[in-house]
Design a protein around this motif. Structure first.
Motif, short mmCIF file in Angstrom:
data_model
loop_
_atom_site.label_atom_id
_atom_site.label_comp_id
_atom_site.label_asym_id
_atom_site.label_seq_id
_atom_site.Cartn_x
_atom_site.Cartn_y
_atom_site.Cartn_z
N LEU A 192 0.68 -1.18 -0.09
CA LEU A 192 -0.83 -0.16 -0.32
C LEU A 192 1.04 1.63 -0.29
CD1 LEU A 192 -3.30 0.93 0.05
CD2 LEU A 192 -2.67 0.76 2.57
N VAL A 193 1.15 2.18 -1.30
CA VAL A 193 1.82 3.39 -0.92
C VAL A 193 0.68 4.76 -0.92
CG1 VAL A 193 2.93 2.11 -2.16
CG2 VAL A 193 1.36 2.57 -3.50
N TYR A 194 -0.67 4.94 -1.36
CA TYR A 194 -1.32 5.11 -0.88
C TYR A 194 -3.36 5.15 -0.42
CZ TYR A 194 -4.79 9.06 -2.54
OH TYR A 194 -6.23 9.80 -2.67
N ASP A 195 -2.98 6.14 0.42
CA ASP A 195 -4.85 5.55 1.56
C ASP A 195 -5.19 7.11 1.60
OD1 ASP A 195 -6.87 3.89 2.73
OD2 ASP A 195 -5.60 4.06 4.12
N ASN A 196 -6.27 7.33 0.69
CA ASN A 196 -7.56 7.57 1.29
C ASN A 196 -6.71 9.46 1.18
OD1 ASN A 196 -10.36 6.47 1.59
ND2 ASN A 196 -9.30 5.19 2.06
N GLY A 197 -6.16 10.05 0.23
CA GLY A 197 -5.56 10.32 0.37
C GLY A 197 -4.11 11.33 1.20
N GLU A 198 -3.37 9.86 1.84
CA GLU A 198 -2.40 10.13 1.79
C GLU A 198 -1.67 9.14 1.57
OE1 GLU A 198 -1.83 11.79 4.57
OE2 GLU A 198 -3.65 13.22 4.23
N PHE A 199 0.08 9.41 1.11
CA PHE A 199 0.77 8.20 0.77
C PHE A 199 1.41 8.15 2.07
CE2 PHE A 199 6.21 8.78 0.13
CZ PHE A 199 5.60 7.29 -0.99
N VAL A 200 1.73 6.40 1.55
CA VAL A 200 1.76 5.66 2.54
C VAL A 200 3.01 4.67 2.64
CG1 VAL A 200 0.06 5.69 4.05
CG2 VAL A 200 -0.14 4.43 2.30
N GLY A 201 3.57 5.45 1.28
CA GLY A 201 4.82 4.66 0.63
C GLY A 201 6.39 4.92 1.57
N LYS A 202 7.26 4.58 0.67
CA LYS A 202 8.42 5.35 1.43
C LYS A 202 9.23 5.51 0.39
CE LYS A 202 9.19 2.48 5.56
NZ LYS A 202 8.21 1.80 5.54
N PRO A 203 9.96 6.55 0.03
CA PRO A 203 11.41 6.26 -1.44
C PRO A 203 12.42 5.50 -1.32
CG PRO A 203 11.04 8.91 0.28
CD PRO A 203 10.00 7.74 0.64
N GLY A 204 12.09 4.99 -2.59
CA GLY A 204 13.48 3.65 -2.40
C GLY A 204 12.70 2.88 -3.06
N MET A 205 11.16 2.78 -2.41
CA MET A 205 10.36 1.82 -2.84
C MET A 205 10.48 1.01 -4.10
SD MET A 205 6.85 2.30 -0.34
CE MET A 205 5.97 0.11 -0.75
N GLY A 206 10.76 1.84 -4.90
CA GLY A 206 10.78 2.48 -6.61
C GLY A 206 11.72 1.08 -7.39
N GLN A 207 11.22 0.65 -8.10
CA GLN A 207 12.39 0.01 -8.98
C GLN A 207 12.43 0.01 -10.36
OE1 GLN A 207 11.34 -4.34 -8.38
NE2 GLN A 207 11.78 -4.52 -6.20
N TYR A 208 13.74 -0.08 -11.12
CA TYR A 208 13.84 -0.47 -12.31
C TYR A 208 13.17 -1.31 -13.10
CZ TYR A 208 16.39 -0.12 -16.59
OH TYR A 208 16.70 -0.03 -17.78
N ILE A 209 12.37 -0.86 -14.14
CA ILE A 209 11.81 -1.55 -14.99
C ILE A 209 12.49 -2.03 -16.35
CG2 ILE A 209 10.12 -2.04 -16.76
CD1 ILE A 209 9.31 -1.92 -13.01
N LYS A 210 12.67 -3.03 -16.44
CA LYS A 210 13.87 -3.62 -17.61
C LYS A 210 12.68 -3.91 -18.43
CE LYS A 210 17.95 -6.66 -19.35
NZ LYS A 210 18.15 -7.87 -18.74
N ARG A 211 12.56 -3.48 -19.84
CA ARG A 211 12.15 -3.68 -20.60
C ARG A 211 12.19 -4.28 -21.93
NH1 ARG A 211 10.10 0.87 -23.33
NH2 ARG A 211 12.50 2.34 -22.27
N SER A 212 10.82 -5.01 -22.50
CA SER A 212 11.59 -6.22 -23.89
C SER A 212 11.84 -5.33 -24.81
CB SER A 212 11.07 -7.36 -23.98
OG SER A 212 10.53 -7.99 -22.50
N PRO A 213 12.95 -6.04 -25.92
CA PRO A 213 12.54 -5.43 -27.51
C PRO A 213 11.38 -5.91 -27.78
CG PRO A 213 14.12 -6.57 -27.04
CD PRO A 213 13.55 -6.66 -25.72
N LYS A 214 10.85 -5.39 -28.84
CA LYS A 214 9.64 -5.66 -29.72
C LYS A 214 10.63 -7.09 -30.29
CE LYS A 214 7.13 -1.74 -30.66
NZ LYS A 214 6.15 -2.39 -30.63
N LYS A 215 9.16 -8.13 -30.54
CA LYS A 215 9.48 -9.16 -31.38
C LYS A 215 9.56 -9.18 -32.13
CE LYS A 215 8.36 -11.71 -27.30
NZ LYS A 215 8.05 -10.05 -26.18
#
Length: 459
Positions: free
Chosen positions: A436-459
């Motif tokens: 849970l990072v957002y709850d009824n108007g409040e940010f409840v997550g933490k900085p640094g929770m986000g991760q880098y998304i390594k994306r796939s090339p087109k097939k």
């Protein structure tokens, strides 16, 4: 040991094609099961959403956080921008770092990742803007960049004086190379020579208000560049993604290319769907200055028509806010106004309001803001509620009325073009990979929770 970490009970799941009652179970950050009447005893935590909509987290595939531009830096840092994203139901943002002569793609991207690893409140990916090929070194490096999950690169057909524009030969080289690597080129399409010609004329005549920002780069100035980009992509048989489409004529060229079988994708933004160029006549018109500028009613109508017909692929924000005192630099000279507006926290609520008021379907919103952008840009674990994918989940209350105000937002800017906009329905919770990072108007997550998304090339 419980079978699941989280069980979301009694919700209505929304996909691109359907809406149905379903419970959603989460284990280790992934969607583990989706069934009716699941046993609450099997979960560590149970959230009864009581008939609310259960949506995939949105992807805002167009943001400019901590971006140097116009003599300053955009008002939202990686921390505040991703915090705002979480509070608007956006669980993945794409940033646009800008490469300059002498810089490498991975050197630039890795320098941004170092900050994001500490600060990001949601997951993140990057398109890299290419402004200089470094005598061909960039074309070589693109292969390694794609292997690292950077599968899209942006070209500006504008900002010549700022040293960011690419010429047609560079655009062609990049289109060809991207196609070879299963990557894609994104294009900001406007004609710089016409813009410079118009600016010179207006300044000479003492026409300096924000209205002349629009008149210096009107519909046909964007349309010419849209058509040129589509022309090269079609004839080079390379995929093309046109960012922040704002004009009817350029949109029609893209639609025609799609009908001819070309792989052309179109993105538009909420500001083009909500406002018209008349905002530039307002006392605070400079606050709405972005490029391309907001256009006339005919263009807005065409954008909505294309959204309803499934001919626009994505809605993203081009989130690039500046402080009001910075916008004021141009109160007597529109060329000095930093270009950009806020939007990352408003994207999903705005589009869902359009569904809640009957303009489009909820399924269409999920396609535009989540499933299709994830698919186009190779985010294999994002964009839809499917067993095995990341548990990026938004709970939406169709009955919650909400008025956008500066104080109700979670960014670091001091004004918003969305001030006073009333929405029927609003997100009440956001989960990032089951947390849970957002709850009824409040940010409840933490900085640094986000991760880098390594994306796939087109097939």
């Amino acid at each position: 040991m419980k079978k699941y970490d989280l069980l979301i009970k009694n919700g209505v799941v929304v996909t691109t094609t359907d809406m149905y009652a379903c419970d959603v179970a989460v284990k280790d950050g992934k969607i583990a099961a989706m069934e009716l009447n699941m046993d609450e005893a099997e979960a560590e935590k149970v959230c009864d959403v009581n008939g609310k909509l259960v949506l995939p987290g949105a992807l805002d595939v167009h943001t400019h956080l901590q971006m140097p531009f116009g003599g300053t830096v955009s008002a939202d840092s990686y921390l505040s921008g991703t915090r705002a994203a979480a509070c608007g139901g956006v669980t993945t943002i794409f940033d646009y770092p800008v490469q300059h002569a002498g810089e490498t793609i991975l050197g630039l991207v890795n320098s941004k990742k170092e900050i994001l690893e500490q600060d990001a409140c949601v997951d993140y990916a990057m398109h890299c803007c290419i402004t200089n090929l470094n005598d061909g070194e960039i074309l070589e490096e693109m292969e390694q960049a794609v292997a690292e999950g950077i599968t899209s690169f942006k070209c500006f057909l504008v900002y010549k004086k700022e040293g960011m524009m690419v010429d047609d030969a560079t655009l062609a080289r990049l289109l060809i190379r991207a196609k070879e690597l299963g990557a894609m080129i994104n294009v900001h399409a406007e004609n710089p020579d016409l813009i410079d010609l118009n600016i010179e004329k207006f300044l000479k005549e003492g026409k300096t208000s924000a209205w002349y920002h629009y008149l210096s780069r009107p519909e046909f100035v964007e349309a010419e560049a849209d058509k040129r980009a589509v022309h090269w992509a079609k004839h080079l048989d390379a995929p093309l993604y046109i960012v922040h489409m704002a004009d009817k004529e350029g949109l029609e060229a893209c639609i025609e290319a799609k009908r001819q079988g070309a792989e052309v994708y179109v993105e538009t933004c909420p500001q083009y769907l909500e406002f018209t160029c008349d905002v530039y006549k307002r006392e605070d018109g400079r606050n709405f200055v972005c490029s391309p500028p907001i256009k006339g009613q005919e263009s807005q109508d065409a954008l909505w028509q294309a959204i309803k017909a499934g001919l626009i692929d994505t809605v993203a924000t081009d989130h690039c806010p500046f402080q009001s005192y910075e916008k004021d630099w141009g109160k007597d000279d529109f060329t000095k106004i930093p270009n950009g507006c806020a939007g990352v926290e408003n994207l999903y609520p705005y589009m869902l309001d359009a569904a809640n008021t009957g303009k489009i379907s909820f399924q269409r919103v999920v396609a535009l803001c989540a499933t299709t952008p994830a698919k186009i840009f190779g985010c294999d674990n994002k964009g839809s509620l499917v067993v095995g994918k990341d548990a990026d989940i938004v709970i939406y209350d169709k009955d919650k009325d909400f008025t956008i105000t500066l104080d109700s937002m979670h960014s670091d800017y001091d004004h918003t073009i969305w001030e006073g906009k009333q929405l029927h329905g609003y997100p009440v919770q956001t989960y990032l990979r089951g947390q849970l990072v957002y709850d009824n108007g409040e940010f409840v997550g933490k900085p640094g929770m986000g991760q880098y998304i390594k994306r796939s090339p087109k097939k």
